[in-house]
Design a protein around this motif. Structure first.
Motif, PDB file in Angstrom:
ATOM      1  N   ASN A 178       0.801  -1.218   0.000  1.00 54.76           N
ATOM      2  CA  ASN A 178       0.000   0.000   0.000  1.00 54.76           C
ATOM      3  C   ASN A 178       0.835   1.269   0.000  1.00 54.76           C
ATOM      4  N   ASP A 179       2.021   1.230   0.603  1.00 55.31           N
ATOM      5  CA  ASP A 179       2.847   2.435   0.723  1.00 55.31           C
ATOM      6  C   ASP A 179       3.650   2.634  -0.550  1.00 55.31           C
ATOM      7  N   ARG A 180       3.208   3.583  -1.370  1.00 54.28           N
ATOM      8  CA  ARG A 180       3.810   3.768  -2.689  1.00 54.28           C
ATOM      9  C   ARG A 180       4.422   5.163  -2.822  1.00 54.28           C
ATOM     10  N   ASP A 181       5.407   5.259  -3.702  1.00 55.53           N
ATOM     11  CA  ASP A 181       6.019   6.549  -4.032  1.00 55.53           C
ATOM     12  C   ASP A 181       5.285   7.117  -5.240  1.00 55.53           C
ATOM     13  N   HIS A 182       4.351   8.012  -4.965  1.00 52.63           N
ATOM     14  CA  HIS A 182       3.509   8.587  -6.013  1.00 52.63           C
ATOM     15  C   HIS A 182       4.058   9.913  -6.533  1.00 52.63           C
ATOM     16  N   ARG A 183       5.267  10.266  -6.115  1.00 46.29           N
ATOM     17  CA  ARG A 183       5.838  11.560  -6.482  1.00 46.29           C
ATOM     18  C   ARG A 183       6.280  11.600  -7.942  1.00 46.29           C
ATOM     19  N   LYS A 184       6.311  12.819  -8.490  1.00 48.07           N
ATOM     20  CA  LYS A 184       6.836  13.076  -9.828  1.00 48.07           C
ATOM     21  C   LYS A 184       7.754  14.290  -9.744  1.00 48.07           C
ATOM     22  N   ILE A 185       9.056  14.054  -9.775  1.00 46.46           N
ATOM     23  CA  ILE A 185      10.032  15.126  -9.592  1.00 46.46           C
ATOM     24  C   ILE A 185      11.161  14.985 -10.602  1.00 46.46           C
ATOM     25  N   LEU A 186      11.543  16.094 -11.201  1.00 44.23           N
ATOM     26  CA  LEU A 186      12.761  16.171 -12.001  1.00 44.23           C
ATOM     27  C   LEU A 186      13.528  17.402 -11.552  1.00 44.23           C
ATOM     28  N   ILE A 187      14.810  17.229 -11.224  1.00 42.95           N
ATOM     29  CA  ILE A 187      15.659  18.336 -10.783  1.00 42.95           C
ATOM     30  C   ILE A 187      16.934  18.329 -11.613  1.00 42.95           C
ATOM     31  N   ALA A 188      17.249  19.461 -12.208  1.00 38.94           N
ATOM     32  CA  ALA A 188      18.447  19.588 -13.039  1.00 38.94           C
ATOM     33  C   ALA A 188      19.390  20.626 -12.441  1.00 38.94           C
ATOM     34  N   ASP A 189      20.549  20.161 -11.989  1.00 39.89           N
ATOM     35  CA  ASP A 189      21.626  21.042 -11.489  1.00 39.89           C
ATOM     36  C   ASP A 189      21.196  21.945 -10.341  1.00 39.89           C
ATOM     37  N   GLY A 190      20.126  21.604  -9.649  1.00 38.81           N
ATOM     38  CA  GLY A 190      19.663  22.431  -8.544  1.00 38.81           C
ATOM     39  C   GLY A 190      19.103  23.772  -8.976  1.00 38.81           C
ATOM     40  N   GLN A 191      18.884  23.958 -10.274  1.00 38.72           N
ATOM     41  CA  GLN A 191      18.411  25.234 -10.811  1.00 38.72           C
ATOM     42  C   GLN A 191      16.982  25.165 -11.333  1.00 38.72           C
ATOM     43  N   THR A 192      16.618  24.038 -11.912  1.00 38.75           N
ATOM     44  CA  THR A 192      15.298  23.864 -12.518  1.00 38.75           C
ATOM     45  C   THR A 192      14.655  22.607 -11.972  1.00 38.75           C
ATOM     46  N   ALA A 193      13.366  22.703 -11.638  1.00 41.80           N
ATOM     47  CA  ALA A 193      12.618  21.538 -11.175  1.00 41.80           C
ATOM     48  C   ALA A 193      11.280  21.478 -11.885  1.00 41.80           C
ATOM     49  N   ILE A 194      10.804  20.260 -12.133  1.00 42.35           N
ATOM     50  CA  ILE A 194       9.486  20.047 -12.728  1.00 42.35           C
ATOM     51  C   ILE A 194       8.747  19.055 -11.840  1.00 42.35           C
ATOM     52  N   ILE A 195       7.575  19.455 -11.340  1.00 47.00           N
ATOM     53  CA  ILE A 195       6.767  18.567 -10.508  1.00 47.00           C
ATOM     54  C   ILE A 195       5.305  18.715 -10.914  1.00 47.00           C
ATOM     55  N   GLY A 196       4.508  17.725 -10.547  1.00 48.62           N
ATOM     56  CA  GLY A 196       3.084  17.788 -10.854  1.00 48.62           C
ATOM     57  C   GLY A 196       2.480  16.410 -10.935  1.00 48.62           C
ATOM     58  N   GLY A 197       1.581  16.233 -11.923  1.00 53.23           N
ATOM     59  CA  GLY A 197       0.874  14.960 -12.057  1.00 53.23           C
ATOM     60  C   GLY A 197       1.345  14.103 -13.203  1.00 53.23           C
ATOM     61  N   VAL A 198       2.242  14.617 -14.043  1.00 50.31           N
ATOM     62  CA  VAL A 198       2.655  13.908 -15.258  1.00 50.31           C
ATOM     63  C   VAL A 198       3.722  12.867 -14.944  1.00 50.31           C
ATOM     64  N   ASN A 199       3.416  11.611 -15.220  1.00 46.64           N
ATOM     65  CA  ASN A 199       4.379  10.529 -15.098  1.00 46.64           C
ATOM     66  C   ASN A 199       5.237  10.433 -16.348  1.00 46.64           C
ATOM     67  N   LEU A 200       6.354   9.744 -16.237  1.00 48.37           N
ATOM     68  CA  LEU A 200       7.138   9.393 -17.423  1.00 48.37           C
ATOM     69  C   LEU A 200       6.503   8.145 -18.014  1.00 48.37           C
ATOM     70  N   SER A 201       5.326   8.364 -18.591  1.00 43.18           N
ATOM     71  CA  SER A 201       4.479   7.275 -19.084  1.00 43.18           C
ATOM     72  C   SER A 201       4.110   7.509 -20.540  1.00 43.18           C
ATOM     73  N   SER A 202       4.036   6.432 -21.297  1.00 46.64           N
ATOM     74  CA  SER A 202       3.702   6.532 -22.719  1.00 46.64           C
ATOM     75  C   SER A 202       2.280   7.009 -22.947  1.00 46.64           C
ATOM     76  N   THR A 203       1.436   7.000 -21.906  1.00 46.56           N
ATOM     77  CA  THR A 203       0.062   7.489 -22.079  1.00 46.56           C
ATOM     78  C   THR A 203       0.038   8.958 -22.481  1.00 46.56           C
ATOM     79  N   TYR A 204       1.089   9.704 -22.110  1.00 54.09           N
ATOM     80  CA  TYR A 204       1.131  11.130 -22.448  1.00 54.09           C
ATOM     81  C   TYR A 204       1.644  11.381 -23.859  1.00 54.09           C
ATOM     82  N   GLN A 205       2.002  10.319 -24.561  1.00 53.43           N
ATOM     83  CA  GLN A 205       2.434  10.459 -25.948  1.00 53.43           C
ATOM     84  C   GLN A 205       1.251  10.408 -26.900  1.00 53.43           C
ATOM     85  N   SER A 206       0.032  10.252 -26.350  1.00 55.32           N
ATOM     86  CA  SER A 206      -1.157  10.138 -27.197  1.00 55.32           C
ATOM     87  C   SER A 206      -1.621  11.473 -27.731  1.00 55.32           C
ATOM     88  N   ALA A 207      -1.060  12.553 -27.248  1.00 61.73           N
ATOM     89  CA  ALA A 207      -1.427  13.885 -27.721  1.00 61.73           C
ATOM     90  C   ALA A 207      -0.171  14.613 -28.169  1.00 61.73           C
TER      91      ALA A 207
END
Length: 451
Positions: free
Chosen positions: A182-211
């Motif tokens: 039951n205890d899952r890591d549902h986070r979505k985080i990308l951090i580049a060089d401590g300068q830029t971060a991207i977070i939210g609901g988008v997974n690195l999933s092929s489902t988002y390639q449909s658009a």
């Protein structure tokens, strides 16, 4: 499965958040952190006065800042630039650009981690390329969420020098027979060089390639996933970086500090951002406390977009009370989902909410997966947490609270744009559902803690 579900439900309970929780600080007492550390009272007061003058609701910004100070367990960071990324067509290019531009290190943490593609490039190829260029790369993926990803993909990354960590593996041989399904890591985080971060609901999933970006052909109904991420630059990125490193240590007890933690990014914009890292091991989810506090202190609007809507008792009651005191409460929810059971639970709550004056809309033309809330056009939260029990009780989540007119207005406009693709639910029509439909909805509601 029913017996297992009953046992699990019996072992957990939603925490009760004090109904009297309210701001006790004046705006001048709110602590704000900049790129060089905490601001003085005089500096904070000057900054807040300037931001308050831009607020469309008089007094709203000061009030929400004071509320944040009451519930805070993490700093409020000043001077951040926040950009909204809509769907995979905007988010994937931003992710790939951040990875391509990294010169020192990359941190990626995703519930679903697949070898996705963007503009003809595969994620795996890009990560290997950056690793060969000397970029230190750490990846955390969830054992259940990424169960469909071929192990050969992760093996390849590791063979190329990329550090890969599976969160709560499902194989008992790897967990010492202490499986935590039951205890899952549902986070979505990308951090580049401590300068830029991207977070939210988008997974690195092929489902988002449909658009695909720029496509003029409409995708078949049900194949497009509508979602939202935030790209953040500024001092708050260091807090996300700290959260990632802490998560790694909790899972593996060590962290390869071959790359020193960033000293913090310089100020990039005018938004105040606070990062919430919630986890079931905590007595009360900070996301949960923050959301309830924002709803209770709303003055004009509460607009929520949620992929999976199975509210706790307090969440539902607070929405009802807000609507009854004249706040414009709107819910944008999916009309179709990858989980038909969750839709039934979602529908079981409609009647009570509609009777109180809550406006409910269902998004058509695909699957709504975004998780956002904007209050009074100056307070907003975007991240991985859904408006459900699982995000409060079981999942490790990450969300960004943004206090500022610019992001609040942008999210409000995005919500209004989404409403153009939605239909409103009206109470008289809703009450005409068949008895069998209502019985089915309330049966599945018995299991909403696990959904």
């Amino acid at each position: 499965m029913a017996m297992l579900g009953a046992l699990v439900c019996g072992c957990v309970s939603v925490p009760v958040v004090d109904e009297t929780l309210s701001p006790t600080h004046s705006p001048s007492e709110v602590e704000v952190v900049g790129s060089r550390g905490p601001l003085s009272k005089r500096q904070s007061k000057a900054v807040l006065k300037r931001l308050a003058s831009q607020s469309p609701v008089v007094g709203a910004l000061e009030r929400h800042l004071a509320v944040e100070q009451v519930v805070a367990e993490s700093p409020l960071f000043l001077g951040n630039e926040v950009k909204i990324l809509r769907d995979g067509s905007e988010t994937f290019p931003a992710m790939f650009a951040a990875i391509q531009g990294a010169q020192h290190y990359l941190y990626l943490e995703y519930y679903i981690f697949e070898d996705v593609s963007c503009n003809g490039r595969q994620l795996g190829d890009l990560l290997v390329e950056r690793a060969h260029a000397g970029v230190h790369i750490d990846v955390i993926y969830d054992g259940i969420g990424s169960i469909g990803t071929p192990s050969a993909f992760f093996d390849r990354l590791q063979s190329e020098g990329i550090h890969v960590l599976q969160f709560n593996p499902v194989n008992p041989l790897r967990t010492g027979w202490r499986m935590t399904l039951n205890d899952r890591d549902h986070r979505k985080i990308l951090i580049a060089d401590g300068q830029t971060a991207i977070i939210g609901g988008v997974n690195l999933s092929s489902t988002y390639q449909s658009a695909p970006s720029g496509s003029s052909e409409p995708a078949p109904a049900g194949t497009v996933w509508h979602d939202l991420d935030l790209q953040v630059r500024g001092p708050v990125v260091s807090e996300l970086e700290r959260l990632f490193r802490e998560h790694w240590r909790e899972q593996q007890s060590s962290f390869e500090d071959t790359v020193p933690a960033s000293g913090g990014s310089p100020e990039q914009g005018s938004e105040i951002v606070r990062i919430l890292g919630s986890a079931p091991r905590r007595l009360t989810s900070r996301y949960y406390v923050t959301v309830l506090s924002a709803i209770r202190n709303a003055e004009s609007t509460v607009w929520i977009s949620s992929a999976y809507f199975a509210p706790t008792h307090q969440e539902k009651e607070d929405l009802i009370h807000a609507a009854r005191r004249g706040v414009d409460v709107r819910l944008l929810l999916p009309s179709q989902s990858d989980s038909s059971v969750v839709l039934k639970v979602q529908h079981s709550h409609y009647t009570d909410l509609l009777k109180a004056g809550v406006k409910i809309y269902e998004r058509e033309g695909g699957i709504l997966h975004s998780k956002t809330m904007v209050v009074d056009q100056v307070w907003s939260i975007t991240g991985s947490s859904n408006f459900d029990h699982r995000s409060v009780l079981f999942n490790d989540e990450v969300d960004a609270v943004v206090i500022g007119h610019e992001t609040g207005t942008a999210l409000t406009q995005n919500f209004e744009s989404e409403l153009q693709h939605a239909h409103a639910i009206d109470l008289p029509t809703w009450r005409k559902r068949s008895v069998w439909t209502k019985v089915s909805e309330h049966f599945w509601r018995l299991w909403e803690k696990l959904l």
